[in-house]
Write a protein that holds these residues in place. Structure first.
Motif, PDB file in Angstrom:
ATOM      1  N   VAL A   7      14.629  78.554  45.279  1.00 15.18           N
ATOM      2  CA  VAL A   7      14.749  78.665  46.634  1.00 15.18           C
ATOM      3  C   VAL A   7      13.445  78.001  47.195  1.00 15.18           C
ATOM      4  N   GLY A   8      13.611  77.191  47.943  1.00 21.12           N
ATOM      5  CA  GLY A   8      11.894  76.867  48.379  1.00 21.12           C
ATOM      6  C   GLY A   8      11.188  75.353  48.139  1.00 21.12           C
ATOM      7  N   ALA A   9      11.836  73.976  48.061  1.00 21.59           N
ATOM      8  CA  ALA A   9      11.752  72.088  47.913  1.00 21.59           C
ATOM      9  C   ALA A   9      10.333  72.165  48.263  1.00 21.59           C
ATOM     10  N   SER A  10       9.325  72.823  47.585  1.00 24.79           N
ATOM     11  CA  SER A  10       8.266  72.371  48.348  1.00 24.79           C
ATOM     12  C   SER A  10       7.803  72.377  47.070  1.00 24.79           C
ATOM     13  N   LEU A  11       5.716  72.380  47.127  1.00 23.14           N
ATOM     14  CA  LEU A  11       5.461  72.073  45.871  1.00 23.14           C
ATOM     15  C   LEU A  11       5.438  73.086  44.298  1.00 23.14           C
ATOM     16  N   SER A  12       5.620  74.690  45.127  1.00 28.01           N
ATOM     17  CA  SER A  12       5.551  75.391  43.969  1.00 28.01           C
ATOM     18  C   SER A  12       6.980  75.454  43.018  1.00 28.01           C
ATOM     19  N   GLY A  13       8.258  74.797  44.128  1.00 31.99           N
ATOM     20  CA  GLY A  13       9.713  74.627  43.869  1.00 31.99           C
ATOM     21  C   GLY A  13       9.934  74.078  42.745  1.00 31.99           C
ATOM     22  N   PRO A  36      14.367  69.093  55.347  1.00 35.08           N
ATOM     23  CA  PRO A  36      15.429  67.886  55.118  1.00 35.08           C
ATOM     24  C   PRO A  36      14.899  67.082  54.134  1.00 35.08           C
ATOM     25  N   HIS A  37      13.358  66.842  53.756  1.00 36.39           N
ATOM     26  CA  HIS A  37      12.351  66.271  53.459  1.00 36.39           C
ATOM     27  C   HIS A  37      13.000  66.822  52.067  1.00 36.39           C
ATOM     28  N   ARG A  38      12.834  65.549  50.679  1.00 38.85           N
ATOM     29  CA  ARG A  38      11.862  65.838  49.588  1.00 38.85           C
ATOM     30  C   ARG A  38      10.990  66.153  49.915  1.00 38.85           C
ATOM     31  N   PRO A  39      10.237  67.296  48.599  1.00 41.98           N
ATOM     32  CA  PRO A  39       9.132  67.577  48.583  1.00 41.98           C
ATOM     33  C   PRO A  39       8.370  66.643  49.010  1.00 41.98           C
ATOM     34  N   GLU A  56       3.895  58.746  54.503  1.00 40.27           N
ATOM     35  CA  GLU A  56       5.166  59.469  54.070  1.00 40.27           C
ATOM     36  C   GLU A  56       5.540  59.636  52.590  1.00 40.27           C
ATOM     37  N   GLU A  57       5.641  57.779  51.753  1.00 34.36           N
ATOM     38  CA  GLU A  57       5.186  57.241  50.607  1.00 34.36           C
ATOM     39  C   GLU A  57       4.295  58.188  49.780  1.00 34.36           C
ATOM     40  N   ARG A  58       3.123  57.451  50.353  1.00 36.24           N
ATOM     41  CA  ARG A  58       2.016  57.964  49.763  1.00 36.24           C
ATOM     42  C   ARG A  58       1.888  59.466  49.760  1.00 36.24           C
ATOM     43  N   ILE A  59       2.847  60.520  50.303  1.00 33.51           N
ATOM     44  CA  ILE A  59       2.372  62.074  50.146  1.00 33.51           C
ATOM     45  C   ILE A  59       3.630  62.776  49.257  1.00 33.51           C
ATOM     46  N   ALA A  60       4.934  61.645  49.040  1.00 36.99           N
ATOM     47  CA  ALA A  60       6.054  62.265  48.594  1.00 36.99           C
ATOM     48  C   ALA A  60       5.646  62.953  47.264  1.00 36.99           C
ATOM     49  N   LEU A  61       5.612  64.157  46.958  1.00 40.03           N
ATOM     50  CA  LEU A  61       5.246  64.147  45.306  1.00 40.03           C
ATOM     51  C   LEU A  61       6.866  64.334  44.494  1.00 40.03           C
ATOM     52  N   THR A  62       7.585  63.501  44.471  1.00 39.82           N
ATOM     53  CA  THR A  62       8.720  63.415  43.127  1.00 39.82           C
ATOM     54  C   THR A  62       9.523  62.063  44.132  1.00 39.82           C
ATOM     55  N   ASP A  71      18.126  66.344  37.071  1.00 41.11           N
ATOM     56  CA  ASP A  71      19.317  67.147  37.234  1.00 41.11           C
ATOM     57  C   ASP A  71      19.689  67.948  37.217  1.00 41.11           C
ATOM     58  N   ALA A  72      19.314  68.328  39.074  1.00 41.50           N
ATOM     59  CA  ALA A  72      19.386  69.608  39.686  1.00 41.50           C
ATOM     60  C   ALA A  72      20.236  68.836  41.090  1.00 41.50           C
ATOM     61  N   GLU A  73      20.558  69.753  41.728  1.00 37.51           N
ATOM     62  CA  GLU A  73      21.651  69.472  42.821  1.00 37.51           C
ATOM     63  C   GLU A  73      21.152  70.474  43.483  1.00 37.51           C
ATOM     64  N   TRP A  74      20.403  69.287  44.751  1.00 39.65           N
ATOM     65  CA  TRP A  74      19.390  69.537  46.004  1.00 39.65           C
ATOM     66  C   TRP A  74      19.960  70.188  47.053  1.00 39.65           C
ATOM     67  N   LEU A  75      19.746  70.767  46.957  1.00 39.97           N
ATOM     68  CA  LEU A  75      20.591  71.632  48.744  1.00 39.97           C
ATOM     69  C   LEU A  75      19.543  71.524  49.700  1.00 39.97           C
ATOM     70  N   LEU A  76      19.598  70.304  50.407  1.00 38.77           N
ATOM     71  CA  LEU A  76      18.397  70.348  51.496  1.00 38.77           C
ATOM     72  C   LEU A  76      18.311  70.213  52.906  1.00 38.77           C
ATOM     73  N   GLY A  77      17.515  70.714  53.764  1.00 37.28           N
ATOM     74  CA  GLY A  77      18.115  71.243  55.096  1.00 37.28           C
ATOM     75  C   GLY A  77      18.916  72.613  55.335  1.00 37.28           C
ATOM     76  N   VAL A  78      18.948  72.843  54.329  1.00 37.69           N
ATOM     77  CA  VAL A  78      19.816  74.546  53.529  1.00 37.69           C
ATOM     78  C   VAL A  78      18.925  75.316  54.116  1.00 37.69           C
TER      79      VAL A  78
END
Ligand SMILES: Cc1cc2nc3c(=O)[nH]c(=O)nc-3n(C[C@H](O)[C@H](O)[C@H](O)COP(=O)(O)OP(=O)(O)OC[C@H]3O[C@@H](n4cnc5c(N)ncnc54)[C@H](O)[C@@H]3O)c2cc1C
Length: 417
Positions: A7-13, A36-39, A56-62, A71-78
Motif C-alpha cells: 500500500v503506497g505506490a511511490s518510492l518505497s512501495g 492516480p500516477h505511476r511512481p 514528468e517523463e524525467r521524474i518517472a521512477l518506472t 507482473d503486479a496488479e496496480w490499483l492506482l487512484g485508490v
C-alpha cells in the motif's frame, strides 16, 4: 505466501515491489496507490520540475517495460481506508477489499497544512499535482512569493522561485531554520544561502493568519467578510498577504506552506499496529503484526523516522527479506544520509548528529557567514570521534567521508579529510 499487497505506490512501495520479485516472491502482487500516477520521484518537484528543467517523463521512477516485468496488479487512484485486526484484509475506497497473506505499508507522509490555508494561491508541495499547480501559477506571473517554513522543502522552493525571477521571502518561526538537522553553527551558514540568493529570510516569528480577497474584488481580510444570509459559502478567494505575529503583513500573490509532513497512518487506526508518529517497527521494519512490514517516510524504524530518499530506497530490501523469512533476520544498518539543492549549491549530510557534538570546518571556509566559493566540509565530533559530516559543494571528499563513516571507521583518523 500467495498474495502480497503493497500500500503506497511511490518510492518505497516501488522498491518493495522490486525486492519482492528480486527475492523470489512469485505469487500475486497487488500495489495500491492513492495518487492516480505511476511512481515518480519527489525530490525534483521542488527543484528542476518547478523551474521547468525536468518534465514528468524525467521524474518517472518506472516505465512500461519494468511495470510489465513486475507482473503486479496496480490499483492506482485508490485509497486504502482500513486494515483488519490480523492485517490480512485491506479495505479500499468504495468498499472493495483485498485479501492478502502479507502487507508492505509504504504510505509515506502528507504535507502539514495551516488553518485557513484554503485560499487560492496557497500551496503545499508534496505531490506531482501540487507541483503542477504551483508551477502553473508561478508562470502566470506571481510577483510576491512567501514561503512559510525554512526547512529543506521551503528552502528549495524559495530557491527555485527566486531562480524564476519572483520576489521571495521565507518566514521561519524558529530563530534559525534547519537547526534540528544541522545544528546551530552550520544551520546559520546554510541560512546565509538565502541572502546570497536574493531571498528575504525572516526568522523567530510566526504567522498569525493569511489575508485573502475575493478573486475579482478588492483586498479584505478574512475576518472582515460577512456573507449574505442564504449564500452557500464564500466565493472563490485568493491570498493577498501573510500577516506575521508582530502585525506586519507581507504582500503575497503565492504562498507555499512548507511546515513539515505527517506520516500517513490514518487508514491504520483501529488495526493492531502500534502507531506513534509513524508505524512502529523494529530495526528490521517488522511491525507488531506478523507478515506486515513498513518502509519509507511512514515507518518509524528502531525508534527513528526518516523523511529521506535514501532511507526509502534502502529499507525495502531488508523489510522484504524479513517479510519473506517470517521474522527479523536482518536489520537496517545504513547511515542516515540526505541531500538538498538550494541556490546552486548542494548540501549533503551523513551520520547521526547529537546536540552535544562540536562542529569543525575540515575543508574550505566560511566567508561572510556563508559557505566560501569553494564550498566546505564540516565534521561533527563527540569524544574525539566523528559522528556526522556535512558538505556544501564538496561532493568527492564528502562521499569518501560518508563511506568511511558507514563502515564504522573514523574519517578523520583514516585521513580521508
Ligand atoms: C518536494 C520534495 C522534495 C524532496 N527532496 C528530497 C531531497 O532533496 N533529498 C532527500 O533525501 N529527500 C527528499 N525528499 C524526500 C523523499 O522524496 C521522500 O523521503 C520519499 O518520497 C519517501 O518515499 P515513500 O514512498 O516512503 O513516501 P511517499 O513518497 O510519500 O509516497 C507515499 C505514497 O503512498 C500514497 N498513499 C498514502 N496513503 C495512502 C493510502 N491510504 N492508500 C493508498 N495510497 C496511499 C501516497 O499518495 C503516496 O503516493 C523530498 C520530498 C519532497 C516532497
Amino acid at each position: 505466501m500467495r498474495t502480497v499487497t503493497v500500500v503506497g505506490a511511490s518510492l518505497s512501495g516501488l522498491y518493495a515491489a522490486r525486492e519482492l520479485r528480486a527475492q523470489g516472491f512469485d505469487g500475486r502482487l497487488v500495489i495500491v496507490g492513492e495518487e492516480p500516477h505511476r511512481p515518480y520521484d519527489r525530490p525534483p518537484l521542488s527543484k528542476d520540475f518547478l523551474t521547468g528543467r525536468a518534465d514528468e517523463e524525467r521524474i518517472a521512477l518506472t516505465d512500461a517495460e519494468e511495470s510489465a516485468g513486475l507482473d503486479a496488479e496496480w490499483l492506482l487512484g485508490v485509497r486504502a481506508r482500513g486494515l483488519d485486526a490480523r492485517g490480512r484484509t485491506v479495505l479500499l475506497d468504495g468498499g472493495r477489499t483485498v485479501s492478502t497473506d502479507a502487507l508492505v505499508i509504504a504510505t509515506g507522509a502528507s504535507a502539514r497544512r495551516l488553518p485557513g490555508d484554503d485560499l487560492a494561491g496557497v500551496h503545499t508541495l508534496r505531490t506531482l499535482d501540487d507541483a503542477r499547480a504551483l508551477r502553473d501559477e508561478l508562470a502566470q506571473g506571481a510577483r510576491h512569493v512567501v514561503v512559510i517554513g525554512g526547512g529543506f522543502i521551503g528552502a528549495e522552493t524559495a530557491s527555485s522561485c527566486a531562480a524564476l525571477g519572483h520576489d521571495v521571502t521565507v518566514v521561519e518561526a524558529a530563530p534559525l531554520p534547519l537547526v534540528p538537522h544541522l545544528g546551530p553553527e552550520m544551520a546559520a551558514v546554510c541560512a546565509a544561502l538565502h541572502r546570497r540568493g536574493g531571498v528575504g529570510l525572516i526568522t523567530g516569528i510566526g504567522v498569525a493568519r493569511l489575508h485573502g480577497a475575493p478573486v475579482t474584488g478588492s483586498e479584505v481580510t478574512g475576518s472582515e467578510i460577512t456573507w449574505p444570509p442564504g449564500t452557500e459559502g464564500p466565493p472563490s478567494r485568493a491570498v493577498t498577504g501573510v500577516e506575521l505575529s508582530d502585525g506586519r503583513v507581507l504582500p503575497a500573490d503565492s504562498v507555499i506552506v512548507g511546515i513539515g509532513a505527517t506520516p500517513n497512518t490514518g487508514w491504520l487506526a483501529g488495526s493492531a499496529l502500534a502507531l506513534h508518529d509513524g508505524v512502529l517497527c523494529d530495526d528490521g521494519c517488522a511491525t507488531a503484526l506478523p507478515q506486515v512490514v513498513a518502509v519509507g517516510d511512514v515507518a518509524r524504524v528502531g525508534g527513528h523516522r526518516a523523511e529521506h530518499w535514501t532511507s526509502a530506497t534502502e529499507q525495502p530490501r531488508v523489510a522484504v527479506r524479513n517479510l519473506l523469512a517470517g521474522r527479523t533476520v536482518e536489520t537496517v544498518r545504513s547511515l542516515p544520509y540526505f541531500w538538498s539543492d538550494q541556490y546552486g549549491s548542494r548540501i549533503q549530510f551523513a551520520g547521526r548528529r547529537h546536540v552535544s557534538d562540536t562542529v569543525r570546518i575540515a575543508e574550505g571556509a566560511v566567508e561572510d557567514g556563508a559557505p566560501g566559493a569553494d564550498g566546505l566540509l564540516a565534521v561533527y565530533e563527540r569524544d574525539g570521534r566523528t559522528t556526522a559530516v556535512l558538505s556544501v559543494d564538496r561532493p568527492r571528499p564528502f562521499m569518501r567521508a560518508r563511506r568511511e563513516l558507514a563502515r564504522g571507521a573514523d574519517p578523520v583518523e583514516s585521513a580521508a579529510l
